[in-house]
Design a protein around this motif. Structure first.
Motif, PDB file in Angstrom:
ATOM      1  N   LEU A  73       0.855  -1.186   0.000  1.00 31.22           N
ATOM      2  CA  LEU A  73       0.000   0.000   0.000  1.00 31.22           C
ATOM      3  C   LEU A  73       0.887   1.230   0.000  1.00 31.22           C
ATOM      4  CD1 LEU A  73      -2.929   1.187   0.399  1.00 31.22           C
ATOM      5  CD2 LEU A  73      -2.472   1.097   2.865  1.00 31.22           C
ATOM      6  N   ASP A  79      -4.392  10.928   0.333  1.00 34.22           N
ATOM      7  CA  ASP A  79      -5.166   9.736   0.688  1.00 34.22           C
ATOM      8  C   ASP A  79      -5.695   9.774   2.114  1.00 34.22           C
ATOM      9  OD1 ASP A  79      -4.616   8.354  -1.802  1.00 34.22           O
ATOM     10  OD2 ASP A  79      -2.558   8.117  -1.060  1.00 34.22           O
ATOM     11  N   THR A  94      -5.334   5.386   9.103  1.00 30.93           N
ATOM     12  CA  THR A  94      -5.789   5.079   7.744  1.00 30.93           C
ATOM     13  C   THR A  94      -5.139   3.799   7.231  1.00 30.93           C
ATOM     14  OG1 THR A  94      -6.147   7.434   7.262  1.00 30.93           O
ATOM     15  CG2 THR A  94      -5.933   5.948   5.374  1.00 30.93           C
ATOM     16  N   ARG A  98      -7.297   0.627   6.079  1.00 35.00           N
ATOM     17  CA  ARG A  98      -7.193   0.087   4.722  1.00 35.00           C
ATOM     18  C   ARG A  98      -6.829  -1.398   4.736  1.00 35.00           C
ATOM     19  NH1 ARG A  98      -5.954   3.678   0.384  1.00 35.00           N
ATOM     20  NH2 ARG A  98      -7.012   5.666   0.762  1.00 35.00           N
TER      21      ARG A  98
END
Length: 423
Positions: A73, A79, A94, A98
């Motif tokens: 990632l 983002d 985050t 994710r």
């Protein structure tokens, strides 16, 4: 990293490392020395990594140009919700969201004070990549620091990849109390070829034991904290304290010396003077040893002796409400000391108390102590009026096991061999 204590349905066995872009590439197309081997090691151990950059870029192309594998990632500021500056918890939260992980399954490898603050604010362990930053740590920045990428692999392998394993554990939800003890008391560890040591050498006798080039205390304490982190019993923004020694004004220097630095492991605070001994009490470790030898003793080692000599420092009055307090001690047997700490702290409105100890005598034996109905205390004053009879006791059977003794023996042997290879 692997961990237990979930319950939110998320992956319990994933392992992820968040790495600042600058710790991977020194300039476009030019990886830092050792990074390729480190990323290969991660892949071989089933550990994927996340790349963090401030600005948007084609991370896959940049890694390919450097001859490196793509990250699982890549996240940049665009983002992150509300696009916060670096240093905010949202970056790692985050990542966790994710990848369907808990925050305590992450480690951030960073190159700046902002990366350090990102870890602190998210309650994620931070590792400072000195190989990518030749400037000294920023003022006030206390963190795990490594000189080269292989040192991160060593840290992961020996402290942060194994499932948490305890000699004793017990969760008492009704009393908002948890206990974790790392090892049984009689385990012996390698110190050098043909030489061993035991836990009491380090924590009871206060000896300086060197294993290879490492301090044995630091190895043991880092394993305790890492296990608690993975277990979910090292909550973000908690207060650390050490249960006082038997003499007034003293705490275990073997514990305190490490916690002074380790307090920022998950953005916590160390308060050496939170619990204070106001009068001399029997040395429970010494009395336990004497009685094991059949020696007669009239010393009072009941919870009453703790109540009459230990209080919360009055300067913390009104400051503990809603807090999680982690009480460290070297050893516990039936739990009188940590139970008195729990009694004091919950009386001062702490929301949760967690006891972490290096050693546990008595396998699964623990006693829960509750003040009898009608018995009151002021946690900021010494409870001279209390005796053992003022408490209702309940035997508790917790989960017992060998702890991570085999893994720690392997770790000690690793550091011994590493030191010998450099001689």
């Amino acid at each position: 990293m692997p961990g237990s204590g979930g319950g939110d349905g998320r992956d319990e066995h994933g392992a992820r490392v968040a790495i600042d872009y600058k710790a991977v590439l020194r300039s476009p197309g030019r990886p830092h020395d050792g990074i390729a081997d480190f990323l290969k090691w991660l892949d071989e151990h089933g550990i994927s990594f996340v790349l963090l950059t401030t600005d948007s870029l084609d991370a896959e192309a940049a890694m390919r140009a450097a001859g490196l594998p793509a990250a699982a990632l890549h996240l940049c500021r665009d983002d992150i919700p509300v696009q916060p500056a670096r240093g905010g918890a949202a970056w790692l939260l985050t990542v966790a969201d994710r990848l369907k992980l808990r925050a305590n399954q992450l480690v951030i490898v960073g190159t700046s004070e902002l990366d350090w603050r990102t870890g602190i604010n998210a309650g994620v362990v931070h590792v400072f990549a000195r190989w990518a930053n030749h400037v000294r740590n920023a003022k006030g920045m206390i963190t795990l620091s490594v000189d080269q990428p292989t040192d991160v692999a060593e840290l992961l392998e020996h402290f942060l990849l194994d499932e948490p394993c305890w000699a004793f554990s017990h969760d008492d939800d009704a009393r908002a109390f948890k206990i974790r003890s790392l090892l049984p008391p009689n385990v012996r560890f390698p110190q050098a070829p043909g030489r061993t040591f035991e836990l009491q050498d380090v924590f009871t006798r206060g000896r300086t034991i060197t294993v290879g080039a490492q301090d044995a205390r630091d190895i043991l304490m880092l394993r305790l904290l890492s296990s608690a982190y993975l277990d979910g019993t090292l909550p973000h923004r908690s207060l650390f304290c050490v249960y006082p020694s038997s003499s007034p004004g003293q705490v275990s220097q073997q514990l305190a010396g490490f916690l002074t630095k380790a307090k920022v492991m998950v953005g916590s605070y160390y308060r050496e003077d939170l619990l204070e001994r106001t009068g001399q009490a029997p040395d429970t470790s010494l009395e336990r040893w004497r009685r094991s030898r059949g020696e007669a003793s009239t010393a009072d080692i009941s919870i009453g002796a703790q109540a009459r000599t230990v209080r919360i420092n009055p300067k913390y009055k009104g400051k503990l409400k809603g807090k999680t307090v982690i009480v460290f001690d070297d050893f516990t047997t039936e739990g009188k000391s940590i139970e008195w700490a729990r009694t004091l702290l919950t009386s001062a409105k702490a929301e949760q108390v967690i006891a972490l100890t290096i050693g546990k005598y008595g396998a699964s034996r623990h006693t829960a102590y509750q003040l009898r109905p009608g018995t009151t205390i002021d946690p900021f004053q010494v409870s001279y009026h209390l005796a053992a009879t003022n408490f209702v006791t309940t035997p508790v059977t917790g989960a017992a096991g060998p702890g991570p003794d085999d893994a720690l023996k392997a770790t000690m042997s690793h550091f011994i061999a590493a030191a010998q290879s450099t001689e």
